[in-house]
Each structure stands twice: as structure tokens, then as C-alpha cells.
Design a protein around this motif. Structure first.
Motif, PDB file in Angstrom:
ATOM      1  N   PRO A   1      53.677  69.829  20.499  1.00  0.00           N
ATOM      2  CA  PRO A   1      54.438  69.891  21.737  1.00  0.00           C
ATOM      3  C   PRO A   1      55.631  68.930  21.729  1.00  0.00           C
ATOM      4  N   VAL A   2      56.640  69.273  22.495  1.00  0.00           N
ATOM      5  CA  VAL A   2      57.795  68.393  22.654  1.00  0.00           C
ATOM      6  C   VAL A   2      57.328  67.137  23.385  1.00  0.00           C
ATOM      7  N   ALA A   3      57.756  65.978  22.908  1.00  0.00           N
ATOM      8  CA  ALA A   3      57.328  64.706  23.494  1.00  0.00           C
ATOM      9  C   ALA A   3      58.008  64.482  24.837  1.00  0.00           C
ATOM     10  N   LYS A   4      57.207  64.162  25.833  1.00  0.00           N
ATOM     11  CA  LYS A   4      57.750  63.809  27.142  1.00  0.00           C
ATOM     12  C   LYS A   4      58.044  62.314  27.201  1.00  0.00           C
ATOM     13  N   GLU A   5      57.344  61.556  26.361  1.00  0.00           N
ATOM     14  CA  GLU A   5      57.493  60.104  26.324  1.00  0.00           C
ATOM     15  C   GLU A   5      57.860  59.685  24.900  1.00  0.00           C
ATOM     16  N   ILE A   6      58.861  58.791  24.795  1.00  0.00           N
ATOM     17  CA  ILE A   6      59.355  58.331  23.493  1.00  0.00           C
ATOM     18  C   ILE A   6      59.179  56.828  23.373  1.00  0.00           C
ATOM     19  N   TRP A   7      58.672  56.396  22.228  1.00  0.00           N
ATOM     20  CA  TRP A   7      58.548  54.973  21.907  1.00  0.00           C
ATOM     21  C   TRP A   7      59.418  54.681  20.697  1.00  0.00           C
ATOM     22  N   VAL A   8      60.346  53.743  20.847  1.00  0.00           N
ATOM     23  CA  VAL A   8      61.182  53.288  19.737  1.00  0.00           C
ATOM     24  C   VAL A   8      60.436  52.177  19.012  1.00  0.00           C
ATOM     25  N   LEU A   9      60.353  52.299  17.708  1.00  0.00           N
ATOM     26  CA  LEU A   9      59.798  51.255  16.849  1.00  0.00           C
ATOM     27  C   LEU A   9      61.008  50.585  16.218  1.00  0.00           C
ATOM     28  N   ALA A  10      61.367  49.401  16.715  1.00  0.00           N
ATOM     29  CA  ALA A  10      62.598  48.718  16.323  1.00  0.00           C
ATOM     30  C   ALA A  10      62.273  47.569  15.378  1.00  0.00           C
ATOM     31  N   ALA A  11      62.999  47.499  14.251  1.00  0.00           N
ATOM     32  CA  ALA A  11      62.670  46.471  13.270  1.00  0.00           C
ATOM     33  C   ALA A  11      63.866  46.119  12.395  1.00  0.00           C
ATOM     34  N   SER A  12      63.739  44.949  11.781  1.00  0.00           N
ATOM     35  CA  SER A  12      64.723  44.497  10.809  1.00  0.00           C
ATOM     36  C   SER A  12      63.949  43.830   9.671  1.00  0.00           C
ATOM     37  N   LEU A  13      64.324  42.641   9.266  1.00  0.00           N
ATOM     38  CA  LEU A  13      63.683  41.956   8.147  1.00  0.00           C
ATOM     39  C   LEU A  13      62.175  41.814   8.367  1.00  0.00           C
ATOM     40  N   GLY A  14      61.385  42.311   7.427  1.00  0.00           N
ATOM     41  CA  GLY A  14      59.933  42.269   7.550  1.00  0.00           C
ATOM     42  C   GLY A  14      59.367  43.425   8.351  1.00  0.00           C
ATOM     43  N   GLY A  15      60.224  44.240   8.904  1.00  0.00           N
ATOM     44  CA  GLY A  15      59.794  45.348   9.756  1.00  0.00           C
ATOM     45  C   GLY A  15      58.999  46.440   9.072  1.00  0.00           C
ATOM     46  N   PRO A  16      59.389  46.892   7.875  1.00  0.00           N
ATOM     47  CA  PRO A  16      58.635  47.992   7.266  1.00  0.00           C
ATOM     48  C   PRO A  16      57.139  47.715   7.128  1.00  0.00           C
ATOM     49  N   ALA A  17      56.757  46.521   6.715  1.00  0.00           N
ATOM     50  CA  ALA A  17      55.331  46.197   6.566  1.00  0.00           C
ATOM     51  C   ALA A  17      54.629  46.233   7.922  1.00  0.00           C
ATOM     52  N   ALA A  18      55.276  45.676   8.948  1.00  0.00           N
ATOM     53  CA  ALA A  18      54.683  45.643  10.286  1.00  0.00           C
ATOM     54  C   ALA A  18      54.570  47.049  10.875  1.00  0.00           C
ATOM     55  N   VAL A  19      55.620  47.843  10.734  1.00  0.00           N
ATOM     56  CA  VAL A  19      55.604  49.205  11.283  1.00  0.00           C
ATOM     57  C   VAL A  19      54.569  50.050  10.544  1.00  0.00           C
ATOM     58  N   LYS A  20      54.432  49.850   9.241  1.00  0.00           N
ATOM     59  CA  LYS A  20      53.413  50.577   8.474  1.00  0.00           C
ATOM     60  C   LYS A  20      52.019  50.236   8.999  1.00  0.00           C
ATOM     61  N   GLU A  21      51.745  48.956   9.250  1.00  0.00           N
ATOM     62  CA  GLU A  21      50.444  48.555   9.810  1.00  0.00           C
ATOM     63  C   GLU A  21      50.193  49.261  11.141  1.00  0.00           C
ATOM     64  N   PHE A  22      51.230  49.328  11.975  1.00  0.00           N
ATOM     65  CA  PHE A  22      51.138  49.987  13.279  1.00  0.00           C
ATOM     66  C   PHE A  22      50.858  51.483  13.106  1.00  0.00           C
TER      67      PHE A  22
END
Length: 189
Positions: A1-22
Motif C-alpha cells: 500500500p501507499v504509505a500514509k506516514e513517512i519517516w526520514v532516516l537522516a544520517a551522516s558520518l557513522g550513519g550507515p552502521a546505525a541505520v543498518k542496525e535500525f
């Protein structure tokens, strides 16, 4: 389904590891769509998508012209081109993002807020600088949720700390705890 709610995952240095864990904690039937905005060299963005998606239940893919944001998907925001949102879906522009970063999280959040209003939210993960802090008070006034990775769990905590310092973070925890809290909040299909 089309998302009614959007969450931005915002990151910079060190972000890829943290976002992957999430993302590794997210079930395939989560009832929100995600936009992943990572400060990175454009040449590495396809590598990033492959690495993050390796153990995730969710589909990770670059944003494409005209696509709608869907529940259970993670659309990777382009580094070099602004994106805007409307009833027809995502529009990828030819112009660059405002500001010194690509993608600009502040610029992305402003564009999202115009279309989604209080149905857009952000989690600020590890990173240098303060991208996202400029628009955080406006998001907060509109009823959007702003969460942050706990700075002491970050490779570089200045980006989430900048949100905390202006008293705009309503919840700050490790990537895994943030994921569990989001699942509890929004549920699954």
C-alpha cells in the motif's frame, strides 16, 4: 500500500552502521514508508543500498521519478538532486539541494512537510554537523515526531546532539530501541 506516514532516516558520518542496525529490526509489514537521507559521495550511494539491504526485511531502492512511497519500503534519497512530493508521487528535480550537504536534510524535510504535513517524521542518526536542526522547530510546531539516536551510541553524535540542544528531540535511544519503539507506535499491516 501507499504509505500514509513517512519517516526520514537522516544520517551522516557513522550513519550507515546505525541505520543498518535500525532497519535490521524492522518487520516487512511495517505500516510506514521510509526515506533514507545519507550524506555520502554520489558514487557510493548504490553500494550503500546494497550493504544496508543485505539483512533487512525491507526493500531498499533509489527514489525514482513518479514512484509513490510505499509501506515497508526504504527509498534512498539522491545525493545530487532535489526531490519534491505531490499526489502523483516523487519528482526528482535537475537542481541540486540547498546548502552544503547532499542530500540536505533540512531541504528534504521542508519539501516533505509541504505535502505530508504532520504525517512526516524524522529520526536523526549519527553524523557530523547540524543538518536537520534548522527545520526541527518547524516540524515540532506542525506535530511531526523528531527522534534522535542517543549521542553516546553514535560514531559522531553532533547531528543528533544539535536536535537535542534545541529541545526538539522527543525520544533519544540506540538504533535498536528506536526501531522497537517505532514498531510499537505504528504497528504492522
Amino acid at each position: 500500500p501507499v504509505a500514509k506516514e513517512i519517516w526520514v532516516l537522516a544520517a551522516s558520518l557513522g550513519g550507515p552502521a546505525a541505520v543498518k542496525e535500525f532497519l535490521d529490526e524492522m518487520p516487512i509489514d511495517i505500516k510506514v514508508g521510509f526515506l533514507y537521507a545519507q550524506h555520502i559521495d554520489a558514487h557510493f550511494s548504490h553500494v550503500l543500498t546494497n550493504v544496508l539491504g543485505r539483512h533487512s526485511n525491507l526493500d531498499l531502492k533509489p527514489i525514482e521519478q513518479g514512484n509513490c512511497l510505499r509501506e515497508g519500503e526504504v527509498a534512498v534519497v539522491p545525493v545530487d538532486n532535489e526531490v519534491v512530493f505531490n499526489e502523483e508521487g516523487v519528482s526528482v528535480k535537475e537542481n541540486p539541494w540547498d546548502g552544503p550537504y547532499g542530500p540536505s536534510i533540512d531541504h528534504l524535510l521542508a519539501n516533505l512537510l509541504r505535502h505530508y504535513g504532520a504525517r512526516c517524521h524524522v529520526i536523526v542518526f549519527s553524523g557530523m554537523g547540524n543538518d536537520g536542526a534548522l527545520l526541527a522547530p518547524t516540524l515540532k510546531r506542525h506535530g511531526c515526531s523528531i527522534w534522535t539516536q542517543k549521542p553516546e551510541t553514535c560514531a559522531n553524535g553532533s547531528m543528533p546532539q544539535s536536535i537535542i540542544d534545541i529541545e526538539c528531540s522527543e525520544f533519544s535511544e540506540s538504533p535498536q530501541v528506536l526501531a522497537k519503539a517505532l514498531i510499537e507506535r505504528v504497528g504492522c499491516r
